[in-house]
Design an enzyme around this catalytic site. Structure first.
Site, PDB file in Angstrom:
ATOM      1  N   ASN A 212      59.375 -20.890  26.914  1.00 52.68           N
ATOM      2  CA  ASN A 212      58.935 -22.251  26.620  1.00 52.68           C
ATOM      3  C   ASN A 212      58.836 -22.420  25.104  1.00 52.68           C
ATOM      4  OD1 ASN A 212      56.048 -21.625  25.755  1.00 52.68           O
ATOM      5  ND2 ASN A 212      56.168 -20.647  27.768  1.00 52.68           N
ATOM      6  N   ASP A 281      54.627 -19.595  34.529  1.00 53.19           N
ATOM      7  CA  ASP A 281      53.992 -19.595  35.850  1.00 53.19           C
ATOM      8  C   ASP A 281      54.844 -18.841  36.872  1.00 53.19           C
ATOM      9  OD1 ASP A 281      51.798 -21.045  35.023  1.00 53.19           O
ATOM     10  OD2 ASP A 281      52.817 -22.972  35.284  1.00 53.19           O
ATOM     11  N   LYS A 291      74.784  -8.568  33.111  1.00 52.33           N
ATOM     12  CA  LYS A 291      74.882  -9.980  32.766  1.00 52.33           C
ATOM     13  C   LYS A 291      75.419 -10.772  33.961  1.00 52.33           C
ATOM     14  CE  LYS A 291      76.927 -12.902  29.305  1.00 52.33           C
ATOM     15  NZ  LYS A 291      78.140 -13.107  28.573  1.00 52.33           N
ATOM     16  N   ASP A 308      47.739 -15.372  37.486  1.00 54.12           N
ATOM     17  CA  ASP A 308      47.070 -16.184  36.465  1.00 54.12           C
ATOM     18  C   ASP A 308      46.090 -15.289  35.697  1.00 54.12           C
ATOM     19  OD1 ASP A 308      45.234 -17.933  35.112  1.00 54.12           O
ATOM     20  OD2 ASP A 308      46.030 -19.558  36.359  1.00 54.12           O
ATOM     21  N   ILE A 309      46.435 -14.983  34.456  1.00 53.04           N
ATOM     22  CA  ILE A 309      45.635 -14.038  33.659  1.00 53.04           C
ATOM     23  C   ILE A 309      44.207 -14.564  33.477  1.00 53.04           C
ATOM     24  CG2 ILE A 309      45.500 -12.758  31.479  1.00 53.04           C
ATOM     25  CD1 ILE A 309      48.526 -13.367  31.098  1.00 53.04           C
ATOM     26  N   PHE A 325      43.217 -23.117  27.553  1.00 52.41           N
ATOM     27  CA  PHE A 325      43.872 -24.247  26.890  1.00 52.41           C
ATOM     28  C   PHE A 325      44.670 -25.012  27.918  1.00 52.41           C
ATOM     29  CE2 PHE A 325      43.772 -24.662  22.228  1.00 52.41           C
ATOM     30  CZ  PHE A 325      42.819 -23.697  21.959  1.00 52.41           C
TER      31      PHE A 325
HETATM   32  N1  CTP Z   1      47.246 -19.045  31.872  1.00 59.10           N
HETATM   33  C1  CTP Z   1      47.154 -17.692  32.084  1.00 59.10           C
HETATM   34  N2  CTP Z   1      48.005 -17.072  32.949  1.00 59.10           N
HETATM   35  C2  CTP Z   1      48.951 -17.773  33.601  1.00 59.10           C
HETATM   36  C3  CTP Z   1      49.081 -19.157  33.373  1.00 59.10           C
HETATM   37  C4  CTP Z   1      48.212 -19.767  32.502  1.00 59.10           C
HETATM   38  O1  CTP Z   1      46.289 -17.033  31.484  1.00 59.10           O
HETATM   39  N3  CTP Z   1      49.775 -17.134  34.420  1.00 59.10           N
HETATM   40  C5  CTP Z   1      46.293 -19.699  30.976  1.00 59.10           C
HETATM   41  C6  CTP Z   1      46.895 -20.274  29.721  1.00 59.10           C
HETATM   42  O2  CTP Z   1      46.882 -19.337  28.677  1.00 59.10           O
HETATM   43  C7  CTP Z   1      45.978 -21.473  29.439  1.00 59.10           C
HETATM   44  C8  CTP Z   1      45.527 -21.912  30.809  1.00 59.10           C
HETATM   45  O3  CTP Z   1      45.739 -20.792  31.643  1.00 59.10           O
HETATM   46  O4  CTP Z   1      44.807 -21.084  28.751  1.00 59.10           O
HETATM   47  C9  CTP Z   1      46.237 -23.098  31.343  1.00 59.10           C
HETATM   48  O5  CTP Z   1      47.614 -22.863  31.327  1.00 59.10           O
HETATM   49  P1  CTP Z   1      48.614 -23.944  31.888  1.00 59.10           P
HETATM   50  O6  CTP Z   1      49.983 -23.390  31.872  1.00 59.10           O
HETATM   51  O7  CTP Z   1      48.358 -25.260  31.229  1.00 59.10           O
HETATM   52  O8  CTP Z   1      48.040 -24.118  33.328  1.00 59.10           O
HETATM   53  P2  CTP Z   1      48.548 -23.644  34.679  1.00 59.10           P
HETATM   54  O9  CTP Z   1      47.382 -23.061  35.369  1.00 59.10           O
HETATM   55  O10 CTP Z   1      49.759 -22.798  34.557  1.00 59.10           O
HETATM   56  O11 CTP Z   1      48.877 -25.049  35.342  1.00 59.10           O
HETATM   57  P3  CTP Z   1      50.171 -26.020  35.211  1.00 59.10           P
HETATM   58  O12 CTP Z   1      51.283 -25.187  34.617  1.00 59.10           O
HETATM   59  O13 CTP Z   1      50.428 -26.399  36.623  1.00 59.10           O
HETATM   60  O14 CTP Z   1      49.754 -27.161  34.353  1.00 59.10           O
END
Ligand code: CTP
Length: 398
Positions: A212, A281, A291, A308-309, A325
């Site tokens: 990203n 995600d 490749k 989700d960390i 965030f």
């Molecule tokens: N985060 C994380 N681990 C993940 C995804 C997200 O630790 N696998 C943390 C990010 O560092 C951020 C927060 O969760 O602090 C929100 O991340 P975001 O990508 O906005 O939220 P998601 O839970 O992934 O939701 P969405 O993508 O559906 O908006």
């Protein structure tokens, strides 16, 4: 209202005689750019390496060398010049000048100013390796430390004399950072903070991946601000081209899985966890060893969910204070609030993804259990200070 950080200082920059004096020009430029007022005082020896005219042009102020300078009306430049200063920084400080400071000599304008000062004194040594290692210099440095004088550096590396070793003056940018740290109240002293920053990359094959456009700048700004505020900072960073601040520990993590592992290895005994990284995600179910060749008209990728960390850290038996965030493209505050509850974290920082990503500025709102706090638009480093100051008030309410 959360106070802004980083008041501009009035600095007296002392330049002494050594080849590193040429770096004083860049230092003055950086200090002035940061909004500090700089008054340069040189020793006579320093004028053999760089001219007062150069430093006058860069600082915008007349440069003083001579104790008998008639330009100061009451004839007491040693009192006048140091009275106005919030700090004196001597950079470069030669071995000779350090010896003078250690013994309290006042036989030129700069050493007299140092002796007559009422403000802090910061010294950036610069000399050849043997001079630095000499027992006399080490004894003098020990004396300065005992006298509560702050020493920045020296650095190790290639020297003007061709030798390699300890003695080089710190680079101007590092001196600036040292100075900013010196002036920052140590609100987070004794706190351990883990910060994730940057983008993760999920490989599809050896040459391609899903990532990203997160720049990593907000996470880095938080790490830098937390260091200046006295915290012990562990930074786990993904892919970013931003320049990484010096932190207590730093580990690179490429994929979401790597970042998960790295965070879990470091999370024990942390006081605060701030998840700023843009973590993928999903990852490809299978990452091809070779490749992927172009064949069909369409290519379907099967993606599976990453862990989700932040949510997993928050659900540990004894979690640190967790901050997330939420970079959203619509319904920013609404979605951020939902995320805070879903991840069971005390604080989330909402921002608009379109304006924040890649920019040096950010516009954020903090959402915690007590309410919403809009921090306005500001440089990411200032946003970081405001955020950490707010966080500290939540952590240890008075
Ligand atoms: N985060 C994380 N681990 C993940 C995804 C997200 O630790 N696998 C943390 C990010 O560092 C951020 C927060 O969760 O602090 C929100 O991340 P975001 O990508 O906005 O939220 P998601 O839970 O992934 O939701 P969405 O993508 O559906 O908006």
């Amino acid at each position: 209202m959360i106070p802004a950080h980083s008041p501009h200082q009035h600095l007296l920059l002392g330049v002494t005689g050594g080849i590193a004096a040429y770096k004083a020009a860049e230092l003055v430029r950086l200090l002035v750019k940061q909004g500090h007022r700089v008054q340069v005082v040189m020793t006579e020896a320093a004028t053999h390496f760089i001219t007062p005219t150069t430093l006058q042009a860069l600082s915008g102020n007349p440069v003083f060398v001579d104790s008998w300078d008639q330009r100061i009306s009451n004839g007491m430049p040693h009192i006048e010049l140091s009275r106005k200063a919030d700090a004196i920084l001597v950079a470069p400080a030669s071995a000779d000048f350090i010896a003078k400071l250690a013994h309290g000599f006042a036989n030129d304008l700069l050493s007299t100013l140092c002796l007559a000062r009422e403000c802090p004194l910061i010294v950036a040594p610069a000399m050849n390796k043997q001079m630095w290692e000499n027992a006399a210099t080490q004894r003098n440095i020990g004396q300065l430390q005992q006298d509560a004088i702050t020493i920045l550096g020296p650095d190790s590396g290639e020297q003007a004399c061709g030798e390699v070793g300890l003695g080089r003056m710190l680079e101007p940018a590092d001196l600036l950072e040292g100075l900013q740290t010196f002036f920052t109240p140590k609100l987070l002293a004794g706190k351990k903070i883990l910060i994730t920053a940057g983008a993760t990359l999920e490989m599809l094959d050896p040459v391609r991946g899903i990532t990203n456009i997160s720049s990593g700048k907000m996470g880095y700004a938080l790490a830098q601000a937390a260091m200046r505020m006295g915290a012990e900072v562990t930074l786990i960073y993904g892919h970013t081209s931003a320049s990484r601040p010096a932190t207590s520990q730093a580990y690179f993590a490429s994929s979401a899985h790597d970042m998960y592992q790295s965070v879990m290895q470091s999370i024990a005994d942390q006081d605060i966890f701030i998840a700023v990284a843009a973590v993928a995600d999903y990852r490809p179910d299978v990452s091809s060893v070779q490749k992927i060749k172009k064949s069909e008209q369409t290519l379907t990728l099967e993606l599976i969910k990453n862990k989700d960390i932040l949510a997993d850290v928050a659900s540990l038996p004894n979690p640190p204070y967790c901050v997330g965030f939420a970079a959203e493209t619509e319904r920013v505050i609404d979605y951020a609030k939902q995320k805070r509850l879903a991840k069971r974290i005390p604080m989330i920082v909402a921002n608009h993804a379109n304006t924040a990503m890649g920019s040096d500025q950010n516009t954020v709102t903090i959402i915690d259990e007590h309410g919403e706090y809009a921090l306005g638009t500001d440089d990411k480093i200032n946003i970081a200070f405001k955020l950490l100051t707010h966080l500290k008030s939540q952590l240890d309410p008075r």
